[in-house]
Design an enzyme around this catalytic site. Structure first.
Site, short mmCIF file in Angstrom:
data_model
loop_
_atom_site.label_atom_id
_atom_site.label_comp_id
_atom_site.label_asym_id
_atom_site.label_seq_id
_atom_site.Cartn_x
_atom_site.Cartn_y
_atom_site.Cartn_z
N PHE A 1 0.84 -1.19 0.00
CA PHE A 1 0.00 0.00 0.00
C PHE A 1 0.87 1.23 0.00
O PHE A 1 1.86 1.31 0.74
CB PHE A 1 -0.91 0.01 1.23
N VAL A 2 0.47 2.19 -0.83
CA VAL A 2 1.11 3.50 -0.86
C VAL A 2 -0.01 4.53 -0.70
O VAL A 2 -1.04 4.44 -1.39
CB VAL A 2 1.87 3.74 -2.18
N GLY B 1 7.39 6.47 -7.16
CA GLY B 1 8.38 5.41 -7.00
C GLY B 1 8.33 4.67 -5.67
O GLY B 1 9.16 3.79 -5.44
N GLY C 1 5.92 2.58 -4.46
CA GLY C 1 5.52 1.19 -4.69
C GLY C 1 6.64 0.38 -5.30
O GLY C 1 6.89 -0.77 -4.89
N ASN D 1 -8.74 -3.47 -9.67
CA ASN D 1 -7.68 -2.50 -9.41
C ASN D 1 -6.73 -2.40 -10.60
O ASN D 1 -5.58 -2.85 -10.56
CB ASN D 1 -6.93 -2.90 -8.13
N TYR E 1 1.99 -3.99 -11.76
CA TYR E 1 2.61 -5.31 -11.59
C TYR E 1 3.05 -5.90 -12.93
O TYR E 1 4.12 -6.50 -13.03
CB TYR E 1 1.66 -6.26 -10.87
#
Length: 164
Positions: free
Chosen positions: A89-90, A98, A100, A127, A134
């Site tokens: 989580f960010v 940057g 994550g 999401n 990813y």
């Protein structure tokens, strides 16, 4: 920005960040009911078994802006260990800077350090920003697998049944 290992004394901070994640995922009521500081603290202890590990991302001023929590998993086909990334989580105002990527790199480096054969995690199918992130890292969706879960009464019924 700095990435540091999570420690037992980070339990209150982690609970706050976990609740922010839960709000984003529209699961706040579940997290408020189940996420306990005392359990986080116990699971982060160096001698906990099983043990939860994590990283916290902080600004140069010491403000926490994100976290990653992970634990070991086992691959029977590779007869070796991997890491399961439970949550990344960010905080929204820090995304795209940057954080994550730095957290993912830290978890990947820990996986390599441990000799892990893989790193796995789940992402909500709605999401799209996370899925895109990813995939840009080289992650592959495991679309042929369906995650199954037993909780509460169903778990208790199975445990008490003659199904063993």
């Amino acid at each position: 920005m700095m990435i540091r290992s999570a420690a037992p004394e980070d339990a209150p901070l982690l609970r706050t960040l976990i609740l922010e994640l839960a709000a984003y995922e529209e699961l706040l009521a579940e997290a408020e009911a189940g996420c306990r500081e005392d359990q986080l603290r116990a699971h982060l202890q160096p001698d906990a078994s099983p043990r939860l590990d994590g990283f916290i991302a902080e600004t140069d001023g010491g403000e926490a802006v994100g976290f990653a929590l992970f634990y070991p998993i086992y691959s029977t086909f590779h007869t070796n260990w991997g890491l399961h990334l439970e949550d990344l989580f960010v905080r929204p105002e820090q995304r795209g800077q940057g954080v994550g990527l730095a957290l993912m790199r830290s978890v990947a480096a820990e996986a390599v350090r441990r000799g892990s054969v893989r790193m796995e995690w789940a992402v909500l199918d709605w999401n799209a920003p996370a899925i895109g992130f990813y995939k840009r890292l080289g992650a592959q969706a495991m679309d042929e697998w369906t995650t199954m879960r037993l909780t509460g009464d169903a778990l208790a019924r199975l445990a008490d049944s003659d199904a063993r």
